[in-house]
Design an enzyme around this catalytic site. Structure first.
Site, PDB file in Angstrom:
ATOM      1  N   LEU A  98       0.814  -1.221   0.000  1.00  0.00           N
ATOM      2  CA  LEU A  98       0.000   0.000   0.000  1.00  0.00           C
ATOM      3  C   LEU A  98       0.843   1.264   0.000  1.00  0.00           C
ATOM      4  O   LEU A  98       0.473   2.281  -0.587  1.00  0.00           O
ATOM      5  CB  LEU A  98      -0.927   0.016   1.227  1.00  0.00           C
TER       6      LEU A  98
ATOM      7  N   GLY B 168       7.523   3.971   3.405  1.00  0.00           N
ATOM      8  CA  GLY B 168       8.137   5.102   4.087  1.00  0.00           C
ATOM      9  C   GLY B 168       9.619   4.877   4.281  1.00  0.00           C
ATOM     10  O   GLY B 168      10.179   3.869   3.832  1.00  0.00           O
ATOM     11  N   GLY B 169      10.261   5.815   4.958  1.00  0.00           N
ATOM     12  CA  GLY B 169      11.695   5.722   5.157  1.00  0.00           C
ATOM     13  C   GLY B 169      12.107   4.569   6.053  1.00  0.00           C
ATOM     14  O   GLY B 169      13.217   4.047   5.942  1.00  0.00           O
ATOM     15  N   MET B 170      11.207   4.159   6.977  1.00  0.00           N
ATOM     16  CA  MET B 170      11.577   3.096   7.914  1.00  0.00           C
ATOM     17  C   MET B 170      10.670   1.874   7.854  1.00  0.00           C
ATOM     18  O   MET B 170      11.001   0.845   8.419  1.00  0.00           O
ATOM     19  CB  MET B 170      11.574   3.650   9.343  1.00  0.00           C
ATOM     20  N   ALA B 171       9.525   1.966   7.177  1.00  0.00           N
ATOM     21  CA  ALA B 171       8.590   0.848   7.188  1.00  0.00           C
ATOM     22  C   ALA B 171       7.768   0.817   5.907  1.00  0.00           C
ATOM     23  O   ALA B 171       7.673   1.811   5.186  1.00  0.00           O
ATOM     24  CB  ALA B 171       7.665   0.942   8.403  1.00  0.00           C
TER      25      ALA B 171
ATOM     26  N   VAL C 215       3.857  -0.583   4.333  1.00  0.00           N
ATOM     27  CA  VAL C 215       2.490  -0.901   4.755  1.00  0.00           C
ATOM     28  C   VAL C 215       1.850  -1.793   3.689  1.00  0.00           C
ATOM     29  O   VAL C 215       1.909  -1.474   2.488  1.00  0.00           O
ATOM     30  CB  VAL C 215       1.654   0.374   4.962  1.00  0.00           C
TER      31      VAL C 215
ATOM     32  N   ASP D  49       5.108  15.731  14.860  1.00  0.00           N
ATOM     33  CA  ASP D  49       5.342  15.636  13.419  1.00  0.00           C
ATOM     34  C   ASP D  49       4.049  15.890  12.652  1.00  0.00           C
ATOM     35  O   ASP D  49       3.731  15.186  11.692  1.00  0.00           O
ATOM     36  CB  ASP D  49       5.913  14.256  13.063  1.00  0.00           C
TER      37      ASP D  49
ATOM     38  N   LYS E  41       1.787  -2.848   9.035  1.00  0.00           N
ATOM     39  CA  LYS E  41       2.979  -2.007   8.910  1.00  0.00           C
ATOM     40  C   LYS E  41       4.178  -2.782   9.431  1.00  0.00           C
ATOM     41  O   LYS E  41       4.179  -3.241  10.575  1.00  0.00           O
ATOM     42  CB  LYS E  41       2.797  -0.708   9.706  1.00  0.00           C
TER      43      LYS E  41
END
Length: 914
Positions: free
Chosen positions: A31, A34-37, A39, A149, A53
C-alpha cells in the site's frame, strides 16, 4: 536521480514481501512505503481489510529505531478518540522484524487534497479540518502525548468523512524521568516545525509545539504557501530555528483579519504567546467561524462525519474551483501533456548540467520537438496549458508540478501575469529552445526594473507560441520615503482598474489586445501581486514600520556564509543530542537531504562545505567516533551515488573550478567512510577526470585496498594513463602476492605508456634493474613502447639511464627512428643529465661529413634546436657560429645553426652579427 533510484530499490525490496506471511497475516499487496517501514493490505479472519505495517529489515537491529516503531503502536492506542488509527495487534515476523496491524484507511491525505485543489483550500473548510485535528490533539495532550510531526501528509480524511492523525513515529510522552523519544526533536520538516523543536530544546517541547505545527498547517491550507520556504533545505531549517514566523497576511493579504489573527497567534515565536491548549485554539476557531458566518457563534463540536460529497460541496460553496469530472479524451490529453513536460524537464536539466550546445542537450531538445510535433499533428489544439502559481494544468488536472530547481517557473510566470499557453503546428526546435530559455528567467534577477517577462516574450516574437497574459505589477517597489504609501495606494488602484479590464495576447497576434477576464483570473492576479516576492520589494513591506522593514531586509540580504554558520550551529546541537540517544537515522536525515539537493542543482561546492562544517561541529560535541558514525549514516549507497555522479564525470572547463573546490570536502567525507563503499568509489575513479577529485578517491581506495587488490587491478585493463597511474601508485606500495597479481592486469591495457610505467613500478626498488629494463625498452620494435620508455625515464627521473641513452642516441640506428622519437630522446637526456646532453648535442652540431645524409642532418638539426632552447655558455655559441659558416654543412643545418646563434646572442644581451 539517485533519490529516485533509491526509492525504486526500496520499493522492489518491499514488494518481495508481498505474498508472504508475518505472524498469521497474509500480505496481499503493497500500500505504501516510508523511510523506515512498509504498509501492506491484508484481511482478518472475518475478511475485513486491515493494514500491516512492517519495519524495514535493515532497521530491525537498531534498538533506537526499533523502539520508536513499537512505541508508535502503543502511543496511538493510548488515546481513546475517533481521530486515532485503530491498532489491533503487534508482533514479530519470522525474521525478527517488528510489525503491527491497524485499520485500513480509505480516503486521501490532506496534503494530496491540498495539492489537487491548487494548494489552497476554502478558509471555512480549512478551519473545520484544523478543529477536528485539535479535538484529537486535546485527547493526546491529556495523556501527555505530543505528536511532534504534524503536517498535511500525516492528516488523513476518510471516505466516511473522519479526520485521522497518522504516524506517531516521533511522538513523545512527557513523563518524569527518561524520555525515550527525546532525541532528534530538531530533525523533521522545517515548514511545520516549531522553533523550540528546530533548536533541539527538548525541555521546552510540549502541547504548544503541536499548536505551532497546526498553525503552520493552517497557514499552508489558506495561503497556498508553506511556512519558511528557504532556498535550500538547510536554509529552511535555519529559518525554523532562528526566524519568527512572518504574518500570514504577507502571503495571503485577502484573508479576513480574524483568520490572520488566529494563524499568527498559533505561530507565535514564544510559546507563551500562542494558544496554550488545543481546546483554547478550538475556541478561537469557533469565534472566527462565527464572524465569517455572520455572527452566529458555533461551539466546538465532537468528531463528526463529513463525506466526500459534502467535502466537495464545501469547497464549491467557498468559491474554490470544484474538481470537475474528466472525459476519456481529457485524460488522454492530460497524459500527453504530462509526457511532454516530462521530456521538457529532462531537457532543462541537461541545459543546467551541460549547457545549450552539448550533444546531450541537443538530443533532449530534439525529443521534446518530436513529441510536441506528434501531438500537434494529431490535434492542432492539443498542446495547451493553464498557468497556476505552483503548476501547469489542463482542465483542473496538473500536468507539470516541477520540483526544485524548476519550481520557480510556474510561480514566476503566474506572478508576471501569464495565465495560459498554446503551441501551434510548425513550431521548430529553435522556437522551443527560445521558449524554454524564457521559462527559466527570473523576473527579479534577469531583467532591469523597467522590463518584465511578458516584454521578453513579446520581443522574441515566437510565431508558433501564443499566450494569455494579464497585467503584472512586479516592478512596483517599496521605498522608505513618506510618500511611499500614497504612491503605492495609487499604483494598486490603477492595478485594480487594469485587472478589471484585463488583457490577453491572442494566437497569431504580436500585440496585447483587450479582452475581459473572469472574476477568478482577476482575483488570482491581484492576489499574486500581493505575495512577498522573495525580497523587500514586496508591497507587503510597505505596511510595516521602518524598523521592521530594515530587519526583514537585513535578514533577507544575509550573506550565504551566515546562513551556513547558523545551520551548522543549530544542526550540530540537535544532531549531538540525537546521537546521545541512539537516533542516528534522524540525525543523518538533514545532511543527507542537503547532499541530494545540492547534487541535483549543481551546487555541491556549497553543499559539501556546509556538510563538512556541520560534521566538524558534531565532532566538537560527540567526538570523532560520533562524527564517524554520523558520516557513515549520512553516506548511504544512494547518497554516495548522488554525490559522486556529478563529480566523477567529464567536466567542462567552465565548471572545473567549482568541482575542484569540492575535492577537499569530498576527501574529508571519504576519510570517515568504512570499506563498504569500495566498489562505488572505484567505479567513480574510472570516470573522474579532475585531478583533485581523483586524488580524494585514490586516498579512500588506498586505505581499504587490502583484500580488494584484484578488484582494483581489474581497472588496469582499460584505464587511461592518468587513472592507471593512480591505481599503479596504490598497488606499488603493497608488497604482497595479491598486489603483484593485480598489477599483471596492466599487460592487457592498450596504452603502451601505462604498460611501461608498470614495468617501472615493479623495478623501482632496484635502480640497476630499472635502468636496464627501460634501456632495453628504448630498442623495442614497437614505436609506442620506445616512446613510453623515454617518457617513463623522465617521469621517474631515472638518472642511471643516462649512459645507456647516450649510447642509444649516438648509435647509427638512431637516425632511422621517427623524428618525434629522436626529439623526445634528446629532451629526455637533457632532463636526466643536462651536462651530458649538452655535450652530446655539441658533438652532433660539430659533426660533419663529405657525404651527408638527410636523416643524419635531421638529427643534427634537432641537436642544434636543443642547444638553442637550453644553451647558456660561450662554448655553445662558438659551436653554433662555426656550424652556421661551415661550407661542408648543408643549407638546412647552416640555417638552423644561424637561428640558434642569434637566439643565444639575444639571451646573452649581445648585439646581433652584421
Amino acid at each position: 536521480m539517485a533519490q529516485e533510484q533509491a526509492a525504486h530499490d526500496d520499493t522492489a525490496d518491499a514488494k518481495r514481501r508481498v505474498g508472504s506471511t508475518v505472524g498469521h497475516w497474509h500480505l496481499e499487496r503493497l500500500l505504501g512505503l516510508g523511510g523506515m517501514a512498509a504498509v501492506y493490505a491484508s484481511k482478518d479472519s472475518a475478511g475485513t481489510p486491515v493494514a500491516v505495517k512492517v519495519l524495514h529489515s535493515e532497521f530491525s537491529s537498531n534498538e533506537g529505531v526499533r523502539g520508536r516503531f513499537i512505541r508508535e503502536a502503543r502511543l496511538t492506542q493510548a488515546v481513546d478518540h475517533a481521530g486515532r488509527v485503530e491498532v489491533f495487534e503487534e508482533g514479530l515476523s519470522e525474521q525478527g522484524d517488528p510489525f503491527f496491524v491497524m485499520e485500513l484507511l480509505e480516503g486521501v491525505t490532506l496534503d494530496k487534497l491540498w495539492k489537487k485543489n491548487g494548494r489552497k483550500l476554502p478558509v471555512e473548510y480549512a478551519l473545520e479540518i484544523t478543529d477536528r485535528v485539535l479535538d484529537f490533539l486535546s485527547a493526546c495532550h491529556a495523556q501527555a502525548i505530543v505528536h511532534r510531526d504534524l503536517k498535511p501528509s500525516n492528516i488523513f480524511i476518510t471516505d466516511e468523512g473522519y479526520v485521522k492523525v497518522i504516524d506517531f513515529g516521533v511522538a513523545r510522552k512527557r513523563e518524569a524521568g527518561v524520555d525515550p523519544t527525546l532525541a532528534g526533536t530538531a530533525l523533521g520538516t522545517p515548514a511545520y516545525m516549531a522553533p523550540e523543536q528546530a533548536l533541539g530544546s527538548a525541555d521546552r517541547i510540549d502541547a504548544r509545539t503541536d499548536i505551532f505545527s497546526m498553525g503552520a498547517v493552517l497557514h499552508a491550507m489558506v495561503s497556498g504557501k508553506r511556512l519558511h520556504e528557504g532556498r535550500s533545505h538547510q536554509e529552511a531549517f535555519v529559518l525554523a530555528a532562528t526566524r519568527p514566523a512572518p504574518s500570514v497576511s504577507r502571503v495571503a493579504p485577502d484573508l479576513p483579519a480574524e483568520v490572520v489573527a488566529l494563524v499568527d497567534r498559533a505561530l507565535s515565536w514564544d510559546p507563551r504567546n500562542r494558544f496554550q491548549s488545543a481546546d483554547e485554539m478550538r475556541d478561537g476557531i469557533a469565534e472566527v467561524l462565527a464572524a465569517l458566518r455572520g455572527g452566529t457563534a458555533v461551539a466546538a463540536e465532537p468528531e463528526k462525519k463529513r463525506g466526500k460529497a459534502a467535502l466537495l460541496a464545501a469547497i464549491a460553496e467557498a468559491g474554490a474551483e470544484q474538481l470537475a469530472a474528466t472525459t476519456e479524451e481529457d485524460e488522454a490529453l492530460v497524459q500527453q501533456l504530462s509526457e511532454i513536460f516530462s521530456r521538457i524537464e529532462k531537457a532543462l536539466m541537461a541545459v543546467r548540467q551541460y549547457g545549450w550546445e552539448h550533444p546531450v542537450t541537443g538530443g533532449h531538445m530534439q525529443a521534446v520537438t518530436d513529441v510536441i510535433a506528434a501531438a500537434l499533428e494529431k490535434d492542432p489544439d492539443s498542446v495547451h496549458w493553464d498557468v497556476r502559481p505552483h503548476s501547469f494544468s489542463l482542465k483542473g488536472n496538473v500536468v507539470w508540478e516541477p520540483l526544485h530547481p524548476f519550481d520557480d517557473i510556474p510561480y514566476n510566470l503566474f506572478a508576471s501575469g501569464f495565465r495560459s499557453f498554446d503551441l501551434a503546428e510548425g513550431i521548430s526546435v529553435e522556437e522551443i529552445r527560445s521558449l524554454l530559455d524564457l521559462l527559466r528567467r527570473d523576473p527579479l534577477r534577469d531583467f532591469a526594473p523597467e522590463d518584465d517577462l511578458a516584454t521578453a516574450f513579446w520581443e522574441k516574437q515566437l510565431e508558433h507560441v501564443s499566450y494569455n497574459v494579464v497585467s503584472s505589477f512586479l516592478t512596483v517597489t517599496g521605498s522608505d520615503d513618506s510618500s511611499s504609501r500614497k504612491e503605492y495606494a495609487e499604483l494598486m488602484e490603477a492595478a485594480q482598474e487594469v485587472m478589471e479590464q484585463g488583457t490577453r495576447k491572442k494566437r497569431g497576434t504580436g500585440a496585447l489586445q483587450s479582452e475581459p477576464l473572469s472574476l477568478e483570473e482577476r482575483a488570482a492576479a491581484i492576489a499574486a501581486r500581493q505575495v512577498a516576492l522573495r525580497a523587500v520589494r514586496s508591497s507587503g513591506a510597505l505596511a510595516l514600520d521602518e524598523a521592521k522593514r530594515t530587519a526583514i531586509a537585513r535578514a533577507l540580504d544575509m550573506p550565504e556564509e551566515e546562513w551556513e554558520a547558523r545551520f551548522v550551529t543549530a544542526y550540530a546541537d540537535a544532531a549531538s543530542d540525537a546521537l546521545s540517544h541512539d537516533e542516528l537515522p534522524l540525525a543523518a536525515m538533514p545532511l543527507r537531504a542537503a547532499i541530494h539537493e545540492h547534487a541535483a542543482t549543481d551546487t555541491l561546492d556549497t553543499g559539501l562545505r556546509v556538510v563538512s562544517a556541520a560534521l566538524e561541529g558534531v565532532a566538537l560535541h560527540a567526538g570523532q567516533d560520533g562524527k564517524r558514525a554520523l558520516c557513515a549514516a549520512v553516506m548511504d549507497e544512494a547518497t554516495l551515488a548522488a554525490l559522486l555522479k556529478p563529480l566523477a564525470r567529464t567536466v567542462p572547463d567552465r565548471d572545473r573550478p567549482r568541482i575542484v573546490a569540492t575535492a577537499p570536502h569530498l576527501a574529508a567525507l571519504l576519510r570517515e567512510l568504512p570499506r563498504d563503499h569500495f566498489t562505488h568509489v572505484l567505479e567513480a575513479l574510472g570516470r573522474a577526470d579532475v585531478d583533485e577529485v581523483r586524488d580524494a578517491l585514490v586516498s579512500y581506495l588506498e586505505r581499504h585496498v587490502l583484500g580488494n587488490e584484484m578488484e582494483l587491478g581489474e581497472l588496469l585493463r582499460d584505464a587511461d594513463l592518468s587513472r592507471g597511474r593512480s591505481v599503479l601508485s596504490i598497488l606499488a606500495r603493497l608488497d604482497s602476492d595479491a598486489a603483484r597479481a593485480a598489477l599483471s592486469f596492466v599487460e592487457q591495457n592498450p596504452n603502451a605508456e601505462l604498460r611501461v610505467e608498470a614495468v617501472a613500478v615493479r623495478a623501482a626498488a632496484n635502480v640497476e634493474g630499472l635502468r636496464d629494463e627501460l634501456a632495453e625498452l628504448t630498442k623495442d620494435s614497437d614505436p609506442a613502447i620506445r616512446v613510453a620508455s623515454l617518457k617513463t625515464m623522465a617521469r621517474y627521473k631515472v638518472k642511471e639511464a643516462g649512459p645507456p641513452l647516450v649510447q642509444h642516441i649516438t648509435s647509427g640506428s638512431f637516425n632511422k627512428l621517427p623524428l618525434d622519437e629522436r626529439r623526445l630522446a634528446l629532451a629526455t637526456l637533457w632532463e636526466l643529465s643536462p651536462a651530458r646532453a649538452e655535450q652530446v648535442a655539441l658533438d652532433l652540431c660539430k659533426k660533419g661529413a663529405m657525404i651527408t645524409r638527410e636523416s643524419v642532418d635531421d638529427t643534427r638539426i634537432l641537436a642544434i634546436e636543443l642547444l638553442e632552447q637550453h644553451g647558456a655558455t660561450s662554448e655553445v655559441l662558438e659551436a653554433l657560429d662555426k656550424a652556421s659558416g661551415k661550407w661542408s654543412n648543408t643549407q638546412p643545418v647552416r640555417s638552423a645553426a644561424a637561428r640558434a646563434a642569434a637566439t643565444l646572442r639575444a639571451r646573452f644581451g649581445m648585439p646581433p652579427v652584421g
